[in-house]
Write an enzyme that holds these catalytic residues in place. Sequence first.
Site, mmCIF file in Angstrom:
data_model
loop_
_atom_site.group_PDB
_atom_site.id
_atom_site.type_symbol
_atom_site.label_atom_id
_atom_site.label_comp_id
_atom_site.label_asym_id
_atom_site.label_seq_id
_atom_site.Cartn_x
_atom_site.Cartn_y
_atom_site.Cartn_z
ATOM 1 N N GLY A 136 -47.918 5.224 70.718
ATOM 2 C CA GLY A 136 -48.195 6.647 70.495
ATOM 3 C C GLY A 136 -47.028 7.540 70.876
ATOM 4 O O GLY A 136 -46.970 8.696 70.467
ATOM 5 N N ASP A 189 -34.794 1.056 63.504
ATOM 6 C CA ASP A 189 -36.104 1.717 63.532
ATOM 7 C C ASP A 189 -35.941 3.232 63.595
ATOM 8 O O ASP A 189 -36.209 3.858 64.624
ATOM 9 C CB ASP A 189 -36.890 1.197 64.740
ATOM 10 C CG ASP A 189 -38.357 1.597 64.686
ATOM 11 O OD1 ASP A 189 -38.814 2.054 63.621
ATOM 12 O OD2 ASP A 189 -39.038 1.429 65.721
ATOM 13 N N SER A 202 -43.948 6.330 70.267
ATOM 14 C CA SER A 202 -42.963 5.896 69.269
ATOM 15 C C SER A 202 -42.505 7.052 68.403
ATOM 16 O O SER A 202 -43.319 7.888 68.004
ATOM 17 C CB SER A 202 -43.584 4.878 68.325
ATOM 18 O OG SER A 202 -43.849 3.709 68.989
ATOM 19 N N HIS A 236 -40.886 2.752 61.929
ATOM 20 C CA HIS A 236 -42.208 2.120 61.888
ATOM 21 C C HIS A 236 -43.351 3.147 61.900
ATOM 22 O O HIS A 236 -44.513 2.765 61.760
ATOM 23 C CB HIS A 236 -42.357 1.059 62.996
ATOM 24 C CG HIS A 236 -42.690 1.569 64.359
ATOM 25 N ND1 HIS A 236 -41.750 1.748 65.349
ATOM 26 C CD2 HIS A 236 -43.871 1.895 64.921
ATOM 27 C CE1 HIS A 236 -42.344 2.186 66.438
ATOM 28 N NE2 HIS A 236 -43.640 2.278 66.215
HETATM 29 C C1 4AZ Z 1 -45.637 0.746 70.550
HETATM 30 O O1 4AZ Z 1 -46.491 -0.108 70.405
HETATM 31 C C2 4AZ Z 1 -44.741 0.687 71.734
HETATM 32 N N1 4AZ Z 1 -42.819 0.174 76.294
HETATM 33 C C3 4AZ Z 1 -43.877 1.734 71.988
HETATM 34 C C4 4AZ Z 1 -43.051 1.682 73.100
HETATM 35 C C5 4AZ Z 1 -43.086 0.581 73.921
HETATM 36 C C6 4AZ Z 1 -43.931 -0.475 73.668
HETATM 37 C C7 4AZ Z 1 -44.774 -0.413 72.573
HETATM 38 C C8 4AZ Z 1 -42.149 0.554 75.102
HETATM 39 O O2 4AZ Z 1 -45.504 1.650 69.734
#
Ligand code: 4AZ
Length: 244
Positions: free
Chosen positions: A192, A96, A194, A48
């Site tokens: 952020g 992902d 991710s 993503h």
């Molecule tokens: C996001 O929005 C996101 N708590 C990444 C990790 C988590 C939640 C949201 C895990 O990229």
Amino acid sequence: IYGGLKAIPGAQPWQLSLQVRPKGTTRSYGHICGAVLISSCWALTAGHCIDPKSQMQVVGGSLTLGKDEASKQTIDVEKAIRHENYRESSDAVYNDIAVLKLKGVDGRCAVESQFLRTACLPGDPFPDGSECTISGWGATENSSYGSRNLLDAQVMLINQESCSDVDVYGKLLDSSMFCAGFLQGGVDSCQGDSGGPLTCDKQGTHVIYGIVSWGDQCGRANKPGVYARVSHFTDWIKSKIQAG
Ligand code: 4AZ
């Protein structure tokens, strides 16, 4: 990262910042995600995090984003390969994962240093309850904008059945993902982070076991972070790297 601390220099040397700018512009690059160095010219990130409309670069060897650091290496992304079965629904993201080929000459892209080195792909699974490490520049309990300093935190691998409880993620989880953190909440990855690493230690070698993927917000009780299960994708990763 919720519940984290400033990373010690050199403690997460595989951590990269994935940065983008619109294609065909000379705008400055901005951090959107983490990524993980797995060889001199290849990195992993979340599916993503890939935007075909953007030019991408990675920054390694850095602790503080936007600071002039001698250890920093900025490397263009030559191509991004997202998993063919990547799919997002309103509540979850499946498969992902993506591999990034970095630009370089003669197989040399990132140069190994005390502050930049690779993490290993997983072999055997780690047991539930193992303590692993997450890191990133993402949102914190104090700032939805993220942290200028790289933060890290210890999380526990959560049993797949417990995380598939109706009170947790129910049927949203599949075998390409796992949960890590604490069911009481508090310590978690967030927006952020991710694409960045969840590493576990195996007799001194650092294994990239998960890629920060999704979750129902951050740090909440019964809503731990969900990670792409790298061991589910090792053959796919190796095939993409071999194909060049
Ligand atoms: C996001 O929005 C996101 N708590 C990444 C990790 C988590 C939640 C949201 C895990 O990229």
